[in-house]
Motif scaffolding. Structure first.
Motif, mmCIF file in Angstrom:
data_model
loop_
_atom_site.group_PDB
_atom_site.id
_atom_site.type_symbol
_atom_site.label_atom_id
_atom_site.label_comp_id
_atom_site.label_asym_id
_atom_site.label_seq_id
_atom_site.Cartn_x
_atom_site.Cartn_y
_atom_site.Cartn_z
ATOM 1 N N ASN A 76 49.569 11.967 16.387
ATOM 2 C CA ASN A 76 48.965 11.882 15.057
ATOM 3 C C ASN A 76 49.748 10.846 14.255
ATOM 4 O O ASN A 76 50.806 11.127 13.727
ATOM 5 C CB ASN A 76 49.035 13.279 14.396
ATOM 6 C CG ASN A 76 48.596 13.278 12.946
ATOM 7 O OD1 ASN A 76 49.147 14.011 12.121
ATOM 8 N ND2 ASN A 76 47.621 12.472 12.604
ATOM 9 N N SER A 121 37.213 12.339 5.481
ATOM 10 C CA SER A 121 37.827 13.123 4.400
ATOM 11 C C SER A 121 38.862 12.340 3.615
ATOM 12 O O SER A 121 38.892 12.393 2.390
ATOM 13 C CB SER A 121 38.487 14.372 4.977
ATOM 14 O OG SER A 121 37.519 15.297 5.386
ATOM 15 N N LYS A 122 39.737 11.620 4.318
ATOM 16 C CA LYS A 122 40.883 10.998 3.649
ATOM 17 C C LYS A 122 40.532 9.594 3.159
ATOM 18 O O LYS A 122 40.652 9.270 1.988
ATOM 19 C CB LYS A 122 42.085 10.924 4.604
ATOM 20 C CG LYS A 122 42.333 12.172 5.409
ATOM 21 C CD LYS A 122 42.787 13.332 4.565
ATOM 22 C CE LYS A 122 42.768 14.610 5.376
ATOM 23 N NZ LYS A 122 43.277 15.768 4.707
ATOM 24 N N TYR A 158 51.873 11.932 2.160
ATOM 25 C CA TYR A 158 52.834 13.018 2.088
ATOM 26 C C TYR A 158 54.254 12.479 2.141
ATOM 27 O O TYR A 158 54.507 11.463 2.794
ATOM 28 C CB TYR A 158 52.669 13.963 3.288
ATOM 29 C CG TYR A 158 51.261 14.435 3.516
ATOM 30 C CD1 TYR A 158 50.704 15.414 2.686
ATOM 31 C CD2 TYR A 158 50.480 13.909 4.548
ATOM 32 C CE1 TYR A 158 49.389 15.848 2.903
ATOM 33 C CE2 TYR A 158 49.180 14.343 4.757
ATOM 34 C CZ TYR A 158 48.641 15.308 3.934
ATOM 35 O OH TYR A 158 47.351 15.737 4.140
ATOM 36 N N ARG A 161 32.395 17.133 4.947
ATOM 37 C CA ARG A 161 32.646 17.606 6.304
ATOM 38 C C ARG A 161 32.042 16.684 7.375
ATOM 39 O O ARG A 161 31.034 17.009 8.017
ATOM 40 C CB ARG A 161 32.128 19.056 6.532
ATOM 41 C CG ARG A 161 32.502 20.078 5.476
ATOM 42 C CD ARG A 161 34.003 20.148 5.212
ATOM 43 N NE ARG A 161 34.792 20.426 6.393
ATOM 44 C CZ ARG A 161 35.885 19.718 6.714
ATOM 45 N NH1 ARG A 161 36.306 18.705 5.976
ATOM 46 N NH2 ARG A 161 36.557 20.034 7.780
ATOM 47 N N VAL A 162 32.634 15.532 7.548
ATOM 48 C CA VAL A 162 32.218 14.638 8.631
ATOM 49 C C VAL A 162 33.456 14.100 9.356
ATOM 50 O O VAL A 162 34.351 13.518 8.728
ATOM 51 C CB VAL A 162 31.384 13.426 8.148
ATOM 52 C CG1 VAL A 162 30.687 12.754 9.343
ATOM 53 C CG2 VAL A 162 30.350 13.811 7.101
ATOM 54 N N ASN A 206 50.509 13.661 9.498
ATOM 55 C CA ASN A 206 50.572 14.756 8.545
ATOM 56 C C ASN A 206 51.433 15.791 9.247
ATOM 57 O O ASN A 206 51.048 16.241 10.332
ATOM 58 C CB ASN A 206 49.161 15.312 8.305
ATOM 59 C CG ASN A 206 49.162 16.555 7.436
ATOM 60 O OD1 ASN A 206 50.194 16.966 6.925
ATOM 61 N ND2 ASN A 206 47.995 17.166 7.283
ATOM 62 N N GLY A 250 33.596 17.613 10.228
ATOM 63 C CA GLY A 250 34.998 17.379 9.864
ATOM 64 C C GLY A 250 35.824 17.139 11.113
ATOM 65 O O GLY A 250 35.480 17.582 12.218
ATOM 66 N N TRP A 279 50.760 18.951 12.259
ATOM 67 C CA TRP A 279 49.815 19.514 11.281
ATOM 68 C C TRP A 279 49.540 20.969 11.673
ATOM 69 O O TRP A 279 49.384 21.287 12.865
ATOM 70 C CB TRP A 279 48.520 18.688 11.276
ATOM 71 C CG TRP A 279 47.446 19.252 10.394
ATOM 72 C CD1 TRP A 279 47.598 19.754 9.124
ATOM 73 C CD2 TRP A 279 46.062 19.395 10.710
ATOM 74 N NE1 TRP A 279 46.393 20.188 8.639
ATOM 75 C CE2 TRP A 279 45.431 19.972 9.591
ATOM 76 C CE3 TRP A 279 45.297 19.071 11.838
ATOM 77 C CZ2 TRP A 279 44.075 20.251 9.561
ATOM 78 C CZ3 TRP A 279 43.943 19.341 11.811
ATOM 79 C CH2 TRP A 279 43.337 19.923 10.680
ATOM 80 N N LEU A 304 38.411 18.180 16.565
ATOM 81 C CA LEU A 304 39.597 18.519 17.366
ATOM 82 C C LEU A 304 39.382 19.839 18.117
ATOM 83 O O LEU A 304 39.683 19.954 19.307
ATOM 84 C CB LEU A 304 40.817 18.650 16.450
ATOM 85 C CG LEU A 304 41.437 17.338 15.973
ATOM 86 C CD1 LEU A 304 42.182 17.530 14.645
ATOM 87 C CD2 LEU A 304 42.397 16.791 17.030
ATOM 88 N N ILE A 318 43.169 9.942 11.575
ATOM 89 C CA ILE A 318 42.426 10.172 10.326
ATOM 90 C C ILE A 318 43.062 9.469 9.121
ATOM 91 O O ILE A 318 42.394 9.156 8.160
ATOM 92 C CB ILE A 318 42.212 11.684 10.082
ATOM 93 C CG1 ILE A 318 41.129 11.925 9.033
ATOM 94 C CG2 ILE A 318 43.494 12.386 9.692
ATOM 95 C CD1 ILE A 318 40.548 13.317 9.009
ATOM 96 N N TYR A 319 44.390 9.180 9.206
ATOM 97 C CA TYR A 319 45.047 8.475 8.092
ATOM 98 C C TYR A 319 45.234 6.988 8.402
ATOM 99 O O TYR A 319 46.077 6.337 7.802
ATOM 100 C CB TYR A 319 46.417 9.114 7.794
ATOM 101 C CG TYR A 319 46.328 10.548 7.321
ATOM 102 C CD1 TYR A 319 46.071 10.850 5.983
ATOM 103 C CD2 TYR A 319 46.483 11.603 8.208
ATOM 104 C CE1 TYR A 319 45.979 12.168 5.548
ATOM 105 C CE2 TYR A 319 46.385 12.928 7.780
ATOM 106 C CZ TYR A 319 46.139 13.196 6.452
ATOM 107 O OH TYR A 319 46.037 14.501 6.014
HETATM 108 N N1 PMP Z 1 43.783 15.774 11.106
HETATM 109 C C1 PMP Z 1 44.781 15.745 10.212
HETATM 110 C C2 PMP Z 1 46.080 15.142 10.619
HETATM 111 C C3 PMP Z 1 44.614 16.268 8.933
HETATM 112 O O1 PMP Z 1 45.597 16.215 8.048
HETATM 113 C C4 PMP Z 1 43.389 16.873 8.613
HETATM 114 C C5 PMP Z 1 43.289 17.577 7.288
HETATM 115 N N2 PMP Z 1 42.369 17.189 6.475
HETATM 116 C C6 PMP Z 1 42.367 16.851 9.569
HETATM 117 C C7 PMP Z 1 42.606 16.314 10.806
HETATM 118 C C8 PMP Z 1 41.023 17.447 9.322
HETATM 119 O O2 PMP Z 1 40.306 16.820 8.330
HETATM 120 P P1 PMP Z 1 38.770 17.121 8.074
HETATM 121 O O3 PMP Z 1 38.410 18.326 8.843
HETATM 122 O O4 PMP Z 1 38.659 17.323 6.595
HETATM 123 O O5 PMP Z 1 38.025 15.912 8.529
#
Ligand code: PMP
Ligand code: GLU
Length: 395
Positions: A172, A237-238, A321, A246-247, A176, A100, A126, A105, A206-207
């Motif tokens: 970011n 994830s997104k 969001y 979890r990647v 988020n 994940g 976040w 991070l 990630i977004y």
């Molecule tokens: N970065 C941001 C900005 C997030 O909102 C998230 C929440 N899912 C993550 C990282 C971590 O995501 P994940 O661990 O599910 O890959």
């Protein structure tokens, strides 16, 4: 029997996004009719070909340890993605896959920060960033932003925050919790400041694919100097609705990737073997229809909120969001109870309006609340009706 806890864990609070989500899911399972706008999790399913690749991996016995930074196929596929979509040249040795993006991070902070180093962190942020920074021994240096700059930092704000102890700038975009997206010109202006100094830019992208009417680029693509400083964070994830698999991954300076790999080899070792196989397939399965559906929901929520009393919201250009301002509500009351904070407001909404959302305090923004619109259209409409009804009773 407890014999005491480390100072390290005593200083961190549990993730509010995850704890509100857990509490809500518990209430829903007990039969409460609560609409969950709290967690940032797509309501779409994992793309079928990716899910099938995971199943095939199990059937084929691909269930053993893999290389610590991830299988060759996945790292090569990520390198290809970075080239084709972001115009960035990375080789597989410049990439590490983790459990994940949250894990990516954390590993990165552990690999680059020394105690006392400063990490520049624009707020609203976040919830997990400040805690991870502190866990690494570094100090978050928060730059406050609000609606007046679209929740974005300016080059002047950045310049003022830089000190000789600055080790990392965290960016970011799309953000988020605010949904703010830096335009290419804004990133270039920030890069001019960054290039004068020597620190990493951890760019959480990630977004990246969830943007509405604005071009999204990676800050690493602005110049060679930026690429050298960038640690690009991304995950599945997104974009691919794969939160449970979890990647996540980081691409960046090879020496940092090597150090992260060493660190990861002693903590979690490889990311899950079957999830890696699913991730290779997922990279071929991006569904742009999902973006259109999110965009429609964003427009709907925004319009509804801006028609309600006491609450306003600027237009977010990315992620899923909205981050309305509730300052006007604070100090007023509901059924005789004073709404003294966003936290109290969220608590009252859960109790009296059956809506779960996340108050702004954990994002460093006590005048705001976060609503995730990654829920079905029906739920969204019902939730907006409930919010409006509640606000009409605030006095
Ligand atoms: N970065 C941001 C900005 C997030 O909102 C998230 C929440 N899912 C993550 C990282 C971590 O995501 P994940 O661990 O599910 O890959
Ligand atoms: N990142 C998502 C959120 O903000 C998922 C929960 C979490 O890991 O914080 O809701």
């Amino acid at each position: 029997m407890a014999f005491g806890l480390s100072d390290r864990v005593k200083e961190i609070a549990p993730s509010p996004t995850l704890s509100i989500d857990t509490k809500t899911k518990e209430l829903v399972s007990q039969g409460y009719d609560i609409i969950n706008l709290s967690v940032g999790e797509p309501d779409f399913g994992t793309p079928e070909p990716a899910a099938n690749a995971g199943i095939e991996a199990i059937k084929a016995g691909f269930t053993k340890y893999t290389a610590v930074p991830g299988i060759v196929d996945l790292r090569k596929a990520i390198a290809r993605k970075l080239k084709e979509e972001n115009g960035l040249d990375y080789e597989m040795e410049d990439i590490i896959v983790s459990n994940g993006a949250k894990h990516s991070l954390y590993n990165a902070f552990m690999a680059v920060c020394n105690p006392g180093d400063e990490v520049i962190l624009p707020a609203p942020y976040w919830v997990s960033y400040p805690e991870m920074i502190r866990l690494s021994g570094a100090v978050p240096v928060v730059i406050e932003t609000d609606e007046s700059t679209g929740f974005k930092i300016t080059p002047e704000m950045l310049e003022r925050a830089v000190t000789p102890k600055t080790k990392v700038l965290l960016l970011n975009s799309p953000s988020n919790p605010t949904g703010a997206v830096y335009s290419p010109d804004e990133l270039k202006a920030l890069a001019k400041v960054i290039e004068k100094h020597e620190f990493y830019v951890m760019s959480d992208e990630i977004y990246e694919k969830l943007v509405y009417g604005i071009e999204q680029i990676s800050i690493a693509s602005v110049s060679e100097a930026m690429k050298q400083r960038a640690l690009i964070v991304n995950g599945f994830s997104k974009t691919f609705a794969m939160t449970g698999w979890r990647v996540g991954y980081i691409a960046g300076d090879r020496a940092v990737i090597k150090a992260m790999t060493s660190f990861q080899s002693h903590t979690t070792a490889n990311p899950t073997s079957i999830s890696q196989k699913a991730a290779v397939k997922a990279l071929e399965c991006f569904d742009s229809e999902m973006v259109d559906r999110f965009r429609n929901r964003r427009d709907y929520v925004l319009q509804r909120i801006n028609e309600m009393p006491l609450i306003t919201c600027i237009e977010p250009q990315g992620a899923f969001y909205v981050f309305p301002n509730v300052a006007e509500i604070l100090g007023k009351s509901f059924k005789g109870q004073t709404i003294d904070s966003a936290n109290t407001f969220a608590g009252l909404l859960l109790e009296h309006a059956n809506i779960a959302l996340v108050p702004g305090e954990g994002f460093g923004a006590p005048n705001n609340i976060r609503i995730s619109y990654a829920v079905s259209d029906d739920h969204l409409k019902k939730a907006m009706d409930r919010l409006e009804q509640f606000l009409r009773e605030v006095e």
